[in-house]
Write an enzyme that holds these catalytic residues in place. Structure first.
Site, PDB file in Angstrom:
ATOM      1  N   TYR A  16      -3.460  16.504   1.878  1.00  9.28           N
ATOM      2  CA  TYR A  16      -4.001  15.142   1.948  1.00  9.28           C
ATOM      3  C   TYR A  16      -2.938  14.249   2.573  1.00  9.28           C
ATOM      4  O   TYR A  16      -1.808  14.180   2.100  1.00  9.28           O
ATOM      5  CB  TYR A  16      -4.332  14.675   0.532  1.00  9.28           C
ATOM      6  CG  TYR A  16      -5.254  13.495   0.398  1.00  9.28           C
ATOM      7  CD1 TYR A  16      -5.545  12.645   1.445  1.00  9.28           C
ATOM      8  CD2 TYR A  16      -5.836  13.214  -0.831  1.00  9.28           C
ATOM      9  CE1 TYR A  16      -6.399  11.573   1.286  1.00  9.28           C
ATOM     10  CE2 TYR A  16      -6.687  12.146  -1.012  1.00  9.28           C
ATOM     11  CZ  TYR A  16      -6.968  11.324   0.060  1.00  9.28           C
ATOM     12  OH  TYR A  16      -7.806  10.259  -0.112  1.00  9.28           O
ATOM     13  N   TYR A  68       0.840  -1.199   0.000  1.00  6.03           N
ATOM     14  CA  TYR A  68       0.000   0.000   0.000  1.00  6.03           C
ATOM     15  C   TYR A  68       0.877   1.251   0.000  1.00  6.03           C
ATOM     16  O   TYR A  68       0.667   2.170  -0.792  1.00  6.03           O
ATOM     17  CB  TYR A  68      -0.934  -0.004   1.217  1.00  6.03           C
ATOM     18  CG  TYR A  68      -1.858   1.186   1.248  1.00  6.03           C
ATOM     19  CD1 TYR A  68      -3.116   1.124   0.659  1.00  6.03           C
ATOM     20  CD2 TYR A  68      -1.476   2.386   1.845  1.00  6.03           C
ATOM     21  CE1 TYR A  68      -3.966   2.222   0.664  1.00  6.03           C
ATOM     22  CE2 TYR A  68      -2.307   3.491   1.852  1.00  6.03           C
ATOM     23  CZ  TYR A  68      -3.550   3.398   1.266  1.00  6.03           C
ATOM     24  OH  TYR A  68      -4.378   4.492   1.262  1.00  6.03           O
ATOM     25  N   TRP A  89      -7.271   4.099 -10.517  1.00  6.55           N
ATOM     26  CA  TRP A  89      -6.590   3.980  -9.224  1.00  6.55           C
ATOM     27  C   TRP A  89      -7.334   3.005  -8.315  1.00  6.55           C
ATOM     28  O   TRP A  89      -6.724   2.161  -7.665  1.00  6.55           O
ATOM     29  CB  TRP A  89      -6.473   5.358  -8.568  1.00  6.55           C
ATOM     30  CG  TRP A  89      -5.782   5.317  -7.240  1.00  6.55           C
ATOM     31  CD1 TRP A  89      -6.368   5.384  -6.011  1.00  6.55           C
ATOM     32  CD2 TRP A  89      -4.382   5.169  -7.006  1.00  6.55           C
ATOM     33  NE1 TRP A  89      -5.415   5.298  -5.031  1.00  6.55           N
ATOM     34  CE2 TRP A  89      -4.180   5.164  -5.617  1.00  6.55           C
ATOM     35  CE3 TRP A  89      -3.274   5.045  -7.851  1.00  6.55           C
ATOM     36  CZ2 TRP A  89      -2.921   5.041  -5.039  1.00  6.55           C
ATOM     37  CZ3 TRP A  89      -2.016   4.925  -7.270  1.00  6.55           C
ATOM     38  CH2 TRP A  89      -1.851   4.920  -5.882  1.00  6.55           C
ATOM     39  N   TRP A  90      -8.652   3.133  -8.268  1.00  6.68           N
ATOM     40  CA  TRP A  90      -9.426   2.213  -7.429  1.00  6.68           C
ATOM     41  C   TRP A  90      -9.200   0.769  -7.858  1.00  6.68           C
ATOM     42  O   TRP A  90      -9.023  -0.106  -7.007  1.00  6.68           O
ATOM     43  CB  TRP A  90     -10.904   2.553  -7.509  1.00  6.68           C
ATOM     44  CG  TRP A  90     -11.309   3.802  -6.783  1.00  6.68           C
ATOM     45  CD1 TRP A  90     -10.565   4.559  -5.927  1.00  6.68           C
ATOM     46  CD2 TRP A  90     -12.582   4.430  -6.864  1.00  6.68           C
ATOM     47  NE1 TRP A  90     -11.296   5.616  -5.468  1.00  6.68           N
ATOM     48  CE2 TRP A  90     -12.543   5.568  -6.023  1.00  6.68           C
ATOM     49  CE3 TRP A  90     -13.754   4.159  -7.558  1.00  6.68           C
ATOM     50  CZ2 TRP A  90     -13.637   6.416  -5.862  1.00  6.68           C
ATOM     51  CZ3 TRP A  90     -14.837   5.005  -7.396  1.00  6.68           C
ATOM     52  CH2 TRP A  90     -14.772   6.117  -6.556  1.00  6.68           C
ATOM     53  N   HIS A 126       1.772   4.326  -3.111  1.00  7.89           N
ATOM     54  CA  HIS A 126       1.526   5.754  -2.888  1.00  7.89           C
ATOM     55  C   HIS A 126       2.789   6.603  -2.968  1.00  7.89           C
ATOM     56  O   HIS A 126       2.705   7.831  -2.894  1.00  7.89           O
ATOM     57  CB  HIS A 126       0.865   5.969  -1.522  1.00  7.89           C
ATOM     58  CG  HIS A 126      -0.588   5.661  -1.522  1.00  7.89           C
ATOM     59  ND1 HIS A 126      -1.069   4.371  -1.475  1.00  7.89           N
ATOM     60  CD2 HIS A 126      -1.671   6.476  -1.582  1.00  7.89           C
ATOM     61  CE1 HIS A 126      -2.391   4.406  -1.501  1.00  7.89           C
ATOM     62  NE2 HIS A 126      -2.784   5.664  -1.568  1.00  7.89           N
TER      63      HIS A 126
END
Length: 104
Positions: free
Chosen positions: A41, A18, A76-77, A22
């Site tokens: 963010y 994960y 992206w999802w 990113h």
């Protein structure tokens, strides 16, 4: 600016993956987020409970919600669905959190 916070889950065996996905985030996704008024963010990992805590400042709910319909967000999802629980539309399962305290 509107402050938002939400919580998601990450699969227990996918913490490093994960984070790798990113860092760096796709440049085109970063551009879409910024173009839709997202600022500051950040996502934090609770390794013990496999939880992701995210905070973001947005300019408007409408612009923030419009991100979901962009091509890059949809891709992206799909890219992330194997490392975290996802809804039928591939969006991450998440719960919005209510702000109960803020110190400026």
């Amino acid at each position: 600016m509107i402050r938002k916070a939400f919580v998601m889950q990450v699969n227990a065996d996918a913490h490093e993956e994960y984070q790798r996905r990113h860092n760096p985030i796709w440049p085109e996704l970063e551009s879409v987020l910024k173009a839709h008024g997202a600022h500051h963010y950040a996502i934090y990992l609770d390794k013990e409970r496999n939880l992701l805590f995210a905070t973001v400042e947005i300019e408007s709910e409408e612009r923030w919600n419009a991100i979901a319909s962009t091509d890059v967000c949809q891709r992206w999802w799909k890219h992330m669905r194997d490392v975290m629980p996802a809804n039928p539309d591939n969006s991450p399962v998440s719960a919005e959190l209510k702000e109960v305290f803020y110190l400026a």
